[in-house]
Design an enzyme around this catalytic site. Structure first.
Site, mmCIF file in Angstrom:
data_model
loop_
_atom_site.group_PDB
_atom_site.id
_atom_site.type_symbol
_atom_site.label_atom_id
_atom_site.label_comp_id
_atom_site.label_asym_id
_atom_site.label_seq_id
_atom_site.Cartn_x
_atom_site.Cartn_y
_atom_site.Cartn_z
ATOM 1 N N GLU A 45 1.166 -1.338 -0.079
ATOM 2 C CA GLU A 45 0.368 -0.123 0.285
ATOM 3 C C GLU A 45 1.157 1.376 -0.283
ATOM 4 O OE1 GLU A 45 -3.145 0.798 3.535
ATOM 5 O OE2 GLU A 45 -3.175 2.283 2.565
ATOM 6 N N ARG A 269 5.050 -13.410 9.017
ATOM 7 C CA ARG A 269 5.858 -11.375 9.221
ATOM 8 C C ARG A 269 7.534 -11.605 9.929
ATOM 9 N NH1 ARG A 269 1.847 -8.029 9.055
ATOM 10 N NH2 ARG A 269 3.879 -5.986 9.492
ATOM 11 N N LYS A 279 4.571 0.939 9.151
ATOM 12 C CA LYS A 279 4.435 2.035 8.284
ATOM 13 C C LYS A 279 3.691 3.308 9.448
ATOM 14 C CE LYS A 279 3.010 0.223 4.527
ATOM 15 N NZ LYS A 279 2.195 0.021 3.315
HETATM 16 P P1 ATP Z 1 3.018 -1.951 7.927
HETATM 17 O O1 ATP Z 1 2.615 -2.799 8.844
HETATM 18 O O2 ATP Z 1 4.262 -1.958 8.451
HETATM 19 O O3 ATP Z 1 2.661 -0.990 7.388
HETATM 20 P P2 ATP Z 1 1.314 -3.807 5.863
HETATM 21 O O4 ATP Z 1 1.433 -5.109 5.781
HETATM 22 O O5 ATP Z 1 -0.054 -3.113 5.719
HETATM 23 O O6 ATP Z 1 3.297 -2.884 6.875
HETATM 24 P P3 ATP Z 1 2.153 -3.596 3.030
HETATM 25 O O7 ATP Z 1 2.293 -2.516 2.474
HETATM 26 O O8 ATP Z 1 0.212 -3.953 3.032
HETATM 27 O O9 ATP Z 1 2.143 -2.982 4.330
HETATM 28 O O10 ATP Z 1 2.380 -5.157 2.811
HETATM 29 C C1 ATP Z 1 3.017 -5.471 1.344
HETATM 30 C C2 ATP Z 1 3.320 -6.685 1.297
HETATM 31 O O11 ATP Z 1 4.697 -6.412 2.745
HETATM 32 C C3 ATP Z 1 2.729 -7.483 2.213
HETATM 33 O O12 ATP Z 1 2.326 -8.447 1.381
HETATM 34 C C4 ATP Z 1 3.114 -7.701 3.577
HETATM 35 O O13 ATP Z 1 2.282 -8.473 4.673
HETATM 36 C C5 ATP Z 1 4.695 -7.634 3.803
HETATM 37 N N1 ATP Z 1 4.787 -7.496 4.441
HETATM 38 C C6 ATP Z 1 4.178 -6.020 5.606
HETATM 39 N N2 ATP Z 1 5.373 -6.087 6.959
HETATM 40 C C7 ATP Z 1 5.814 -7.406 6.407
HETATM 41 C C8 ATP Z 1 6.619 -7.975 7.571
HETATM 42 N N3 ATP Z 1 7.212 -7.388 8.664
HETATM 43 N N4 ATP Z 1 7.407 -9.365 6.675
HETATM 44 C C9 ATP Z 1 7.268 -9.484 6.434
HETATM 45 N N5 ATP Z 1 6.782 -8.712 5.205
HETATM 46 C C10 ATP Z 1 5.437 -7.746 5.297
HETATM 47 MG MG MG Z 2 -1.256 -2.602 5.009
#
Ligand code: ATP
Ligand code: MG
Length: 573
Positions: A45, A269, A279
């Site tokens: 995102e 994760r 983020k």
């Molecule tokens: P954040 O909580 O940091 O905003 P998010 O999961 O909302 O992370 P996205 O932009 O939606 O961030 O993530 C893109 C991809 O990266 C998704 O498939 C998510 O599952 C993966 N991802 C995000 N954080 C991690 C992590 N700590 N370890 C492994 N994969 C991750």
């Molecule tokens: Mg997200």
């Protein structure tokens, strides 16, 4: 189809064991599922910069595609207009390329808004979706709990015509935010809460960074993600474990719509010790000024790590090492640091720099003269060659390398003791000069010209070898030392309600403004890591360095905390 690189495998017998995701992919290929085609995607995102957790997902999604002859799309999951921005869209692309990956298709969920709208209408026509006019609170209350079934909305039995009409008017902008939502009509008594008539669309009068004001209804994650996967014919939709419960809904939409049967697989994760990995929280750090932007070298963002001196090879090596499982765990930060050390040990050139200078006057060295001494650039890589380092009557050594009342085991400089200056001579400390406050401000020493290059012809030994710089030739620089941003090891234990900012380490940045480097170091291009002998790996800062005053970031120390920890474990500590 290739599942390994030629270096990693000699014969089928010592083929590395595949992680469970790669095993699924290999099995699907063997069974010719979807004709053995492999399509993955990385779906960020665009609401912030990528962090080291994303690197794990990138290495997995792009890695699987590369290893199995498949394709990987970069898809921006941009369904939340209020939090997203083109700044993030651009930085994410830059960071993925920097990590060493390239996408096959560049996609945006917002490109699918029209298709998603049509599919929503299809579900309405099938009697699988309805417009609910309850308030957010009423909807929440009606959902029930794990122990209690939910209750049907009074709008649940609206006619198809009425639903289609209301949904079209939602799209046309006739209603304010929150007046209506579109819900899937599944089962308010399901034991899976996610299936209790989940939201598909909400009204949000907000400008979108790509579609502008074209839309005022936006699909929820669950009604955008799987459908986007299906549009792109994604065969393996790999995401993190918190989406496990969403899988039922993912499959339900695909089945009801009769679209491409993408399949979702979850892995755990990455959580790192002492590291804030969300983020939203990282954005708070940036906005509160607690750090110097998204690329502050203390940030776990890819741009922060890059500025700190991390290499793509180190990050990919780290992701390889931690592997892919379904167990949630906390990974030690020392593992990431060690991945950088082992990469830079092979590649980074060695130089000499003094962080806390103490002047030494070599009283028997001719005044006004100097010479050039040959020094090895990288003992791990003969091709890196040698360079010349100036030596003269006045040099700087590290304050920590001198002790006036030194214990026997202090193998550095002390009154009357002899040490080796790296690539230069043996020197013996003869006098200690102090200021009125009794602090040591300068040393006097003598050198033995016969020890040039670092060995005594008479075979006498010294225990200590010190790094040094020639005082008149050295270049003054600033060096920044970093420590963890958080002082709490396991941040997942910090509840969201608690003010997590109280966990911040106030001493995460130490700036040393009076450091001296050997002249050849001033020419190192920004962003290139080098080893300062005996001190660690340092990288000229891409942002703060000026031609007059370079600034170096300490990327990682030399101390191998990881090896030490392993040793401690073996000793049962
Ligand atoms: P954040 O909580 O940091 O905003 P998010 O999961 O909302 O992370 P996205 O932009 O939606 O961030 O993530 C893109 C991809 O990266 C998704 O498939 C998510 O599952 C993966 N991802 C995000 N954080 C991690 C992590 N700590 N370890 C492994 N994969 C991750
Ligand atoms: Mg997200």
């Amino acid at each position: 189809m290739t599942i390994e690189t030629s270096e990693s495998v000699e014969s089928a017998d010592d083929r590395p064991k595949l992680d469970f995701i790669r095993q699924i992919v290999a099995d699907d290929i063997a069974a010719a599922t979807q004709d053995g085609r492999v399509q993955t995607r990385f779906p960020p995102e665009p609401n912030g910069y990528l962090h080291i957790g994303h690197a794990k997902s990138i290495c997995l999604n792009f890695g699987v595609a590369n290893e199995f002859g498949g394709k990987c799309n970069l898809r921006f999951d941009d369904t939340n207009p209020t939090k997203e921005d083109v700044e993030y869209v651009e930085s994410i692309q830059e960071d993925i390329r920097w990590l060493g990956f390239d996408w096959d298709g560049l996609r945006f969920a917002s490109d699918y808004f029209e298709q998603l709208y049509e599919w929503a209408c299809q579900l309405i026509r099938q009697g699988d979706a309805y417009v609910d006019s309850q308030s957010t609170e009423e909807i929440r209350a009606g959902r029930g709990t794990a122990a209690h079934p939910g209750t049907d909305s009074p709008d649940r039995d609206r006619s198809v015509e009425e639903n289609l009409d209301l949904f079209a008017r939602m799209r046309a902008g006739e209603f304010a935010d929150g007046e209506h939502v579109l819900r899937a009509k599944i089962d308010m008594a399901s034991k899976h809460l996610i299936l209790r008539d989940p939201l598909m669309y909400r009204i949000r009068h907000a400008e979108h960074h790509r579609t502008g004001n074209e839309w005022c209804i936006y699909p929820m994650y669950d009604f955008a993600h799987g459908q986007s996967d299906a549009i792109e014919q994604v065969t393996h939709s790999i995401c993190t474990l918190e989406f496990e419960t969403h899988r039922r809904l993912y499959d339900w939409f695909i089945e009801k719509l009769g679209i491409f049967p993408s399949k979702q697989y979850e892995f755990s994760r990455l959580n790192l010790t002492y590291t804030i990995m969300s983020k939203r929280k990282l954005l708070e750090l940036v906005e509160s000024g607690a750090v110097d932007g998204w690329d502050d070298p203390r940030m776990p963002t890819l741009c922060g790590l890059r500025r700190r001196g991390y290499t793509p090879e180190a990050i990919r090596g780290f992701c390889d090492e931690i592997g892919v499982t379904r167990y949630n765990s906390l990974t030690n930060m020392a593992l990431l640091e060690n991945a950088l050390r082992s990469d830079l040990n092979k590649r980074a050139e060695r130089r000499m720099a003094v962080l806390k200078p103490l002047k030494v006057v070599i009283t028997n060295y001719p005044e006004g003269e100097s010479e050039e001494l040959e020094a090895i650039n990288n003992p791990e890589d003969a091709a890196a060659g040698t360079r010349m380092v100036p030596f003269s009557r006045e040099i700087y050594i590290e304050q920590d390398d001198f002790l006036e009342d030194a214990p026997r085991k202090f193998f550095r400089l002390a009154p009357g003791r002899e040490v080796r200056l790296r690539y230069a001579y043996f020197i013996t400390c003869t006098d200690v000069i102090k200021n009125d406050a009794g602090e040591v401000v300068e040393l006097h020493a003598t050198y033995d010209p016969a020890t040039k290059g670092g060995d005594a012809p008479d075979g006498r030994k010294v225990k200590g070898t010190l790094h040094w710089v020639s005082a008149p030739h050295a270049v003054p620089v600033e060096v920044r030392l970093y420590d963890h941003l958080s002082q709490v090891e396991d941040l997942s234990k910090i509840l969201d309600e608690q003010d997590w900012k109280t966990c911040l380490n106030e001493h995460s940045l130490e700036s040393l403004t009076d450091c001296r480097i050997e002249p050849s170091l001033a020419e190192i291009p920004v962003g290139t890591p080098v080893q300062f002998e005996r001190l660690g790996y340092f990288t000229p800062d891409a942002r703060s360095s000026t031609p007059d005053k370079p600034v170096f970031n300490r990327s990682v120390t030399l101390r191998d905390a990881w090896a030490k920890m392993q040793k401690g474990k073996q000793n049962g500590k």
